[in-house]
Scaffold this motif. Structure first.
Motif, PDB file in Angstrom:
ATOM      1  N   ALA A 283       0.844  -1.336  -0.012  1.00 15.22           N
ATOM      2  CA  ALA A 283       0.000   0.138  -0.078  1.00 15.22           C
ATOM      3  C   ALA A 283       0.795   1.305   0.105  1.00 15.22           C
ATOM      4  CB  ALA A 283      -0.783  -0.190   1.102  1.00 15.22           C
TER       5      ALA A 283
ATOM      6  N   TRP B 114      -9.292   1.674   8.861  1.00 11.48           N
ATOM      7  CA  TRP B 114      -8.460   2.266   7.905  1.00 11.48           C
ATOM      8  C   TRP B 114      -7.941   3.652   8.374  1.00 11.48           C
ATOM      9  CZ3 TRP B 114      -6.041  -0.530   4.606  1.00 11.48           C
ATOM     10  CH2 TRP B 114      -6.941  -2.008   4.020  1.00 11.48           C
ATOM     11  N   CYS B 115      -6.746   4.142   7.792  1.00 11.92           N
ATOM     12  CA  CYS B 115      -6.581   5.560   8.047  1.00 11.92           C
ATOM     13  C   CYS B 115      -5.782   6.018   6.756  1.00 11.92           C
ATOM     14  CB  CYS B 115      -5.691   5.669   9.158  1.00 11.92           C
ATOM     15  SG  CYS B 115      -4.993   7.393   9.764  1.00 11.92           S
ATOM     16  N   TYR B 116      -6.538   6.888   6.328  1.00 11.45           N
ATOM     17  CA  TYR B 116      -5.598   7.454   4.944  1.00 11.45           C
ATOM     18  C   TYR B 116      -5.447   8.954   5.093  1.00 11.45           C
ATOM     19  CZ  TYR B 116      -5.374   9.403   0.015  1.00 11.45           C
ATOM     20  OH  TYR B 116      -4.684  10.004  -1.019  1.00 11.45           O
ATOM     21  N   THR B 117      -4.161   9.112   4.892  1.00 10.04           N
ATOM     22  CA  THR B 117      -3.656  10.835   5.095  1.00 10.04           C
ATOM     23  C   THR B 117      -3.081  11.648   4.055  1.00 10.04           C
ATOM     24  OG1 THR B 117      -1.374  10.068   5.619  1.00 10.04           O
ATOM     25  CG2 THR B 117      -2.897   9.870   7.465  1.00 10.04           C
TER      26      THR B 117
ATOM     27  N   ALA C 232      -8.143   6.268  -3.689  1.00 12.57           N
ATOM     28  CA  ALA C 232      -7.252   5.340  -2.935  1.00 12.57           C
ATOM     29  C   ALA C 232      -7.963   4.235  -2.481  1.00 12.57           C
ATOM     30  CB  ALA C 232      -6.583   6.320  -1.721  1.00 12.57           C
ATOM     31  N   PHE C 233      -9.341   4.284  -1.923  1.00 10.68           N
ATOM     32  CA  PHE C 233      -9.876   3.218  -1.668  1.00 10.68           C
ATOM     33  C   PHE C 233     -10.503   2.392  -2.773  1.00 10.68           C
ATOM     34  CE2 PHE C 233      -9.513   5.580   2.189  1.00 10.68           C
ATOM     35  CZ  PHE C 233      -9.494   4.748   3.136  1.00 10.68           C
TER      36      PHE C 233
ATOM     37  N   GLU D 181       0.663   6.945   2.343  1.00 13.13           N
ATOM     38  CA  GLU D 181      -0.302   7.578   2.994  1.00 13.13           C
ATOM     39  C   GLU D 181      -1.624   6.545   3.332  1.00 13.13           C
ATOM     40  OE1 GLU D 181       1.862   9.743  -0.172  1.00 13.13           O
ATOM     41  OE2 GLU D 181       0.569   8.073  -0.099  1.00 13.13           O
ATOM     42  N   MET D 182      -1.591   5.117   3.095  1.00 14.27           N
ATOM     43  CA  MET D 182      -2.581   4.596   3.597  1.00 14.27           C
ATOM     44  C   MET D 182      -2.240   3.338   4.684  1.00 14.27           C
ATOM     45  SD  MET D 182      -5.746   3.309   2.908  1.00 14.27           S
ATOM     46  CE  MET D 182      -6.204   3.571   1.331  1.00 14.27           C
ATOM     47  N   ASN D 183      -2.960   3.298   5.708  1.00 12.63           N
ATOM     48  CA  ASN D 183      -2.579   2.293   6.670  1.00 12.63           C
ATOM     49  C   ASN D 183      -3.905   1.656   7.420  1.00 12.63           C
ATOM     50  OD1 ASN D 183      -1.315   0.985   8.484  1.00 12.63           O
ATOM     51  ND2 ASN D 183      -0.492   2.627   9.732  1.00 12.63           N
TER      52      ASN D 183
ATOM     53  N   GLY E 203      -8.903  10.747  -1.955  1.00 16.19           N
ATOM     54  CA  GLY E 203      -9.464   9.460  -0.957  1.00 16.19           C
ATOM     55  C   GLY E 203     -10.259   8.495  -1.871  1.00 16.19           C
TER      56      GLY E 203
END
Length: 234
Positions: A11, A44-47, A56-57, A14-16, A53
């Motif tokens: 990933a 999830w946590c996207y920064t 990204a998902f 920025e994606m965790n 966003g």
């Protein structure tokens, strides 16, 4: 878990997201048909940039439609406190943990076996990814000896009723005993109970001897001992 294993290790930075076995609580925002169901999920946590966003998902949502999708813009402090209502002060907790370098298919089968037996609604297992800049520092550069691990796992038996003490601790121990052969020798010390000096040594690995010398220099009398204790060198 097999999909998550492949996705999270590749990933973008920025994606965790951490993997969890959960029992769905009986209340909002969870729909009634999911109440008390044992399920797996990823928090999830996207920064990255907000406008990117949804893109990204896309690969996450493309895997299969989630039973519950609460992903959306949210302030970081709100995300940090999302589960406070499920874990008020006063609950009893029993912790077991390990660092994990490889999540094999055999290990996943054991996770499914024990994760599906969570003894109480608040009991859980989490896999926290270790990657990015944390993994670019050498294992002997700081006290942390497992920067080469891919995950930090934690198994927690939780319940407010003291009568369930044995039930939650036995489940956590059995789960950990089954998975420990597939894990690194040590664990994140904040996830450990009082498990003895050998486990402390295993958790600091080759860095332990150096830490005992530092302890002797700054705390020879071992004043700071109510912890996963590193004894001063003799």
């Amino acid at each position: 878990m097999r999909w998550y294993r492949k996705f999270i290790t590749k990933a973008p930075r920025e994606m965790n997201g951490f993997f969890a076995f959960v029992t769905v609580p009986p209340g909002p925002p969870f729909p009634e048909h999911l109440h008390f169901k044992k399920m797996c999920g990823v928090i999830w946590c996207y920064t990255g940039p907000l406008k990117k966003g949804p893109q990204a998902f896309k690969p996450i949502r493309a895997f299969k439609p989630p039973a519950l999708d609460l992903v959306g813009p949210i302030p970081h402090p709100v995300m940090q406190s999302m589960f406070d209502g499920l874990y008020p002060p006063g609950h009893q907790w029993y912790w077991k943990a390990d660092f994990v370098r490889e999540l094999s298919d055999e290990a996943i089968a054991l996770h499914m076996e024990h994760g599906s037996r969570m003894p109480t609604m608040q009991s859980s297992m989490h896999l926290y990814p270790i990657d990015g800049k944390a993994a670019r520092v050498k294992n002997n550069a700081t006290a942390w000896a497992y920067r080469d691990a891919k995950w930090a796992s934690v198994i927690v038996g939780v319940d407010p009723d003291p009568a369930n003490k044995e039930k939650i601790s036995t489940w956590a121990k059995d789960y950990w005993n089954a998975l420990h052969p597939h894990s690194a020798p040590g664990a994140y010390v904040n996830f450990m109970m009082d498990e003895g000096e050998d486990r402390v040594k295993a958790s600091y690995g080759k860095n332990y001897a150096r830490l005992t010398k530092i302890k002797k220099k700054y705390d020879k009398a071992n004043l700071f001992n109510v912890n996963q204790n590193i004894k001063p060198a003799k």
